[in-house]
Motif scaffolding. Sequence first.
Motif, PDB file in Angstrom:
ATOM      1  N   GLY A   1      77.384 -37.593  57.322  1.00  0.00           N
ATOM      2  CA  GLY A   1      78.547 -37.430  58.183  1.00  0.00           C
ATOM      3  C   GLY A   1      79.804 -37.115  57.393  1.00  0.00           C
ATOM      4  N   PHE A   2      79.968 -37.784  56.233  1.00  0.00           N
ATOM      5  CA  PHE A   2      81.135 -37.538  55.398  1.00  0.00           C
ATOM      6  C   PHE A   2      81.070 -36.146  54.779  1.00  0.00           C
ATOM      7  CE2 PHE A   2      83.487 -38.267  51.282  1.00  0.00           C
ATOM      8  CZ  PHE A   2      84.748 -38.307  51.872  1.00  0.00           C
ATOM      9  N   GLU A   3      79.875 -35.740  54.353  1.00  0.00           N
ATOM     10  CA  GLU A   3      79.703 -34.389  53.813  1.00  0.00           C
ATOM     11  C   GLU A   3      80.076 -33.339  54.858  1.00  0.00           C
ATOM     12  OE1 GLU A   3      75.842 -33.719  52.210  1.00  0.00           O
ATOM     13  OE2 GLU A   3      76.132 -35.059  50.492  1.00  0.00           O
ATOM     14  N   LYS A   4      79.675 -33.584  56.104  1.00  0.00           N
ATOM     15  CA  LYS A   4      80.006 -32.647  57.181  1.00  0.00           C
ATOM     16  C   LYS A   4      81.515 -32.576  57.394  1.00  0.00           C
ATOM     17  CE  LYS A   4      78.810 -31.387  61.947  1.00  0.00           C
ATOM     18  NZ  LYS A   4      80.191 -31.089  62.357  1.00  0.00           N
ATOM     19  N   ASP A   5      82.181 -33.735  57.350  1.00  0.00           N
ATOM     20  CA  ASP A   5      83.639 -33.751  57.524  1.00  0.00           C
ATOM     21  C   ASP A   5      84.340 -33.010  56.380  1.00  0.00           C
ATOM     22  OD1 ASP A   5      83.416 -35.135  59.868  1.00  0.00           O
ATOM     23  OD2 ASP A   5      83.900 -37.095  59.007  1.00  0.00           O
ATOM     24  N   LEU A   6      83.837 -33.202  55.142  1.00  0.00           N
ATOM     25  CA  LEU A   6      84.397 -32.478  54.002  1.00  0.00           C
ATOM     26  C   LEU A   6      84.257 -30.973  54.213  1.00  0.00           C
ATOM     27  CD1 LEU A   6      83.020 -34.587  50.995  1.00  0.00           C
ATOM     28  CD2 LEU A   6      85.394 -34.505  51.787  1.00  0.00           C
ATOM     29  N   TYR A   7      83.100 -30.568  54.696  1.00  0.00           N
ATOM     30  CA  TYR A   7      82.819 -29.151  54.907  1.00  0.00           C
ATOM     31  C   TYR A   7      83.675 -28.584  56.046  1.00  0.00           C
ATOM     32  CZ  TYR A   7      80.165 -24.858  55.724  1.00  0.00           C
ATOM     33  OH  TYR A   7      79.800 -23.548  55.885  1.00  0.00           O
ATOM     34  N   ASP A   8      83.610 -29.222  57.209  1.00  0.00           N
ATOM     35  CA  ASP A   8      84.296 -28.686  58.388  1.00  0.00           C
ATOM     36  C   ASP A   8      85.811 -28.622  58.195  1.00  0.00           C
ATOM     37  OD1 ASP A   8      81.855 -28.444  59.610  1.00  0.00           O
ATOM     38  OD2 ASP A   8      82.112 -30.161  60.956  1.00  0.00           O
TER      39      ASP A   8
ATOM     40  N   ASP B   1      76.671 -28.626  41.763  1.00  0.00           N
ATOM     41  CA  ASP B   1      76.468 -29.828  42.577  1.00  0.00           C
ATOM     42  C   ASP B   1      77.090 -29.604  43.944  1.00  0.00           C
ATOM     43  OD1 ASP B   1      79.194 -30.017  42.151  1.00  0.00           O
ATOM     44  OD2 ASP B   1      79.109 -31.873  40.989  1.00  0.00           O
ATOM     45  N   PHE B   2      77.063 -30.630  44.802  1.00  0.00           N
ATOM     46  CA  PHE B   2      77.577 -30.482  46.163  1.00  0.00           C
ATOM     47  C   PHE B   2      79.036 -30.056  46.165  1.00  0.00           C
ATOM     48  CE2 PHE B   2      80.045 -32.275  49.658  1.00  0.00           C
ATOM     49  CZ  PHE B   2      79.420 -31.683  50.757  1.00  0.00           C
ATOM     50  N   LEU B   3      79.868 -30.711  45.356  1.00  0.00           N
ATOM     51  CA  LEU B   3      81.293 -30.436  45.382  1.00  0.00           C
ATOM     52  C   LEU B   3      81.617 -29.031  44.874  1.00  0.00           C
ATOM     53  CD1 LEU B   3      82.726 -33.880  44.227  1.00  0.00           C
ATOM     54  CD2 LEU B   3      82.619 -32.939  46.539  1.00  0.00           C
ATOM     55  N   SER B   4      80.900 -28.579  43.860  1.00  0.00           N
ATOM     56  CA  SER B   4      81.145 -27.223  43.359  1.00  0.00           C
ATOM     57  C   SER B   4      80.709 -26.182  44.378  1.00  0.00           C
ATOM     58  CB  SER B   4      80.421 -27.006  42.029  1.00  0.00           C
ATOM     59  OG  SER B   4      79.024 -26.981  42.204  1.00  0.00           O
ATOM     60  N   ARG B   5      79.597 -26.445  45.045  1.00  0.00           N
ATOM     61  CA  ARG B   5      79.149 -25.504  46.084  1.00  0.00           C
ATOM     62  C   ARG B   5      80.100 -25.525  47.272  1.00  0.00           C
ATOM     63  NH1 ARG B   5      74.213 -27.451  44.023  1.00  0.00           N
ATOM     64  NH2 ARG B   5      74.129 -29.146  45.566  1.00  0.00           N
ATOM     65  N   LEU B   6      80.677 -26.693  47.566  1.00  0.00           N
ATOM     66  CA  LEU B   6      81.685 -26.779  48.616  1.00  0.00           C
ATOM     67  C   LEU B   6      82.892 -25.903  48.262  1.00  0.00           C
ATOM     68  CD1 LEU B   6      82.738 -28.112  51.243  1.00  0.00           C
ATOM     69  CD2 LEU B   6      83.652 -29.961  49.819  1.00  0.00           C
ATOM     70  N   CYS B   7      83.331 -25.981  47.004  1.00  0.00           N
ATOM     71  CA  CYS B   7      84.442 -25.140  46.547  1.00  0.00           C
ATOM     72  C   CYS B   7      84.099 -23.665  46.688  1.00  0.00           C
ATOM     73  CB  CYS B   7      84.787 -25.450  45.093  1.00  0.00           C
ATOM     74  SG  CYS B   7      85.601 -27.053  44.834  1.00  0.00           S
ATOM     75  N   SER B   8      82.882 -23.312  46.306  1.00  0.00           N
ATOM     76  CA  SER B   8      82.448 -21.919  46.370  1.00  0.00           C
ATOM     77  C   SER B   8      82.465 -21.405  47.810  1.00  0.00           C
ATOM     78  CB  SER B   8      81.048 -21.794  45.769  1.00  0.00           C
ATOM     79  OG  SER B   8      80.651 -20.451  45.692  1.00  0.00           O
ATOM     80  N   GLU B   9      81.944 -22.199  48.733  1.00  0.00           N
ATOM     81  CA  GLU B   9      81.941 -21.787  50.142  1.00  0.00           C
ATOM     82  C   GLU B   9      83.351 -21.759  50.710  1.00  0.00           C
ATOM     83  OE1 GLU B   9      78.840 -23.002  52.871  1.00  0.00           O
ATOM     84  OE2 GLU B   9      77.855 -24.111  51.262  1.00  0.00           O
ATOM     85  N   TRP B  10      84.184 -22.676  50.259  1.00  0.00           N
ATOM     86  CA  TRP B  10      85.588 -22.728  50.669  1.00  0.00           C
ATOM     87  C   TRP B  10      86.285 -21.424  50.302  1.00  0.00           C
ATOM     88  CZ3 TRP B  10      88.951 -27.385  48.601  1.00  0.00           C
ATOM     89  CH2 TRP B  10      90.042 -27.597  49.452  1.00  0.00           C
ATOM     90  N   GLU B  11      86.036 -20.956  49.084  1.00  0.00           N
ATOM     91  CA  GLU B  11      86.648 -19.714  48.623  1.00  0.00           C
ATOM     92  C   GLU B  11      86.074 -18.503  49.350  1.00  0.00           C
ATOM     93  OE1 GLU B  11      86.621 -19.457  44.364  1.00  0.00           O
ATOM     94  OE2 GLU B  11      87.368 -21.519  44.107  1.00  0.00           O
ATOM     95  N   THR B  12      84.772 -18.526  49.575  1.00  0.00           N
ATOM     96  CA  THR B  12      84.132 -17.416  50.293  1.00  0.00           C
ATOM     97  C   THR B  12      84.653 -17.316  51.719  1.00  0.00           C
ATOM     98  OG1 THR B  12      82.119 -17.623  48.960  1.00  0.00           O
ATOM     99  CG2 THR B  12      81.911 -16.479  51.062  1.00  0.00           C
ATOM    100  N   ALA B  13      84.928 -18.473  52.336  1.00  0.00           N
ATOM    101  CA  ALA B  13      85.410 -18.491  53.718  1.00  0.00           C
ATOM    102  C   ALA B  13      86.753 -17.790  53.865  1.00  0.00           C
ATOM    103  CB  ALA B  13      85.517 -19.932  54.216  1.00  0.00           C
ATOM    104  N   SER B  14      87.509 -17.700  52.776  1.00  0.00           N
ATOM    105  CA  SER B  14      88.837 -17.078  52.841  1.00  0.00           C
ATOM    106  C   SER B  14      88.798 -15.580  52.576  1.00  0.00           C
ATOM    107  CB  SER B  14      89.780 -17.752  51.839  1.00  0.00           C
ATOM    108  OG  SER B  14      89.441 -17.409  50.510  1.00  0.00           O
ATOM    109  N   THR B  15      87.594 -15.009  52.538  1.00  0.00           N
ATOM    110  CA  THR B  15      87.476 -13.568  52.293  1.00  0.00           C
ATOM    111  C   THR B  15      87.999 -12.780  53.482  1.00  0.00           C
ATOM    112  OG1 THR B  15      85.518 -13.940  50.920  1.00  0.00           O
ATOM    113  CG2 THR B  15      85.878 -11.704  51.745  1.00  0.00           C
ATOM    114  N   LEU B  16      88.892 -11.856  53.221  1.00  0.00           N
ATOM    115  CA  LEU B  16      89.452 -11.013  54.265  1.00  0.00           C
ATOM    116  C   LEU B  16      88.494  -9.877  54.588  1.00  0.00           C
ATOM    117  CD1 LEU B  16      93.004 -10.815  52.681  1.00  0.00           C
ATOM    118  CD2 LEU B  16      92.450 -12.032  54.789  1.00  0.00           C
TER     119      LEU B  16
END
Length: 297
Positions: free
Chosen positions: A74-81, A131-146
């Motif tokens: 649940g916490f991982e989902k909140d971090l992601y969302d 790890d989870f946090l690095s992959r979260l960062c990677s997806e976070w950055e990808t999400a901002s792609t214009l």
Amino acid sequence: MSVVVGGGTGFIGHHLCKKLRSIGYKVIIVSRTAGFNQITWNDVQENGLPDDCKAVVNLAGENLMNPLRRWNAGFEKDLYDSRIKTTKTLLTAISSAQTPPEVFVGTSAIGFYAPDDENSYTEYSPGGDHDFLSRLCSEWETASTLGPSLTNIVRRVIIRVGIVLGRDGGVIQNIYPVFNLGLGGRIGSGNQWFPWIHISDIAGIYQYAVCNSHVNGVLNGVAPQPLTNSEFTQTFAKAMNRPAIFPVPGFAMNLVYGSERAKAVLEGQKVLPERTLKFGYQFQYPDLISACKNLCQ
């Protein structure tokens, strides 16, 4: 002109909004609740951006080091969302705007880089997959792609934020009372890198990205002086005129935060702000002594 700031009520967001208002911008905060110059994420989804929007910044994100939250699915989902979904909401609004803003400034973290005791990282270094946090960062950055239709219209900046030092939030708010009692000390071995930055400078980098049209791409939001956790501890304690002789053992951090989060402070990266300096940002607090003097006033 207005600047829309997702997560503008948070630690960094509060300081950034203050800086932007001081130079004449109208700041509209996106948060979970509405208020004066403050709208909700549903408002953005339904109504888009204001017509006079010059820039969009996203600082939204569930607090990784919240000790009241157990590490579970649940916490991982909140971090992601709270990071990826909010970013996508803002990017959708930018794509739908009749007059797009000049710049989108997204957020990531130095957790993008793998812990390493020897090597240095710049914005050009690889990461985002260990790890989870690095992959979260990677997806976070990808999400901002214009999208392709906006790539040459809207500047895109991503700031990988380090450990932010400020009296009203983050690590200093947590440790100040402990050090004030003379009970402070290094965390774990103390040999791990401590990629720090003063709150005034991290907010300043976001402001600089908004206001300067030549700034683009990834910027490391860290001070130019790399230090270990022990060096930080001794410098901060000296600025407070207190000893630093009570180390916090690694097992205690694991107990409080869980091993996945604890390694964010028990392990570290030597991160350098190469592109941040290249684009001309001048640090107000480039060294820890000056930063700690300010924090301990």
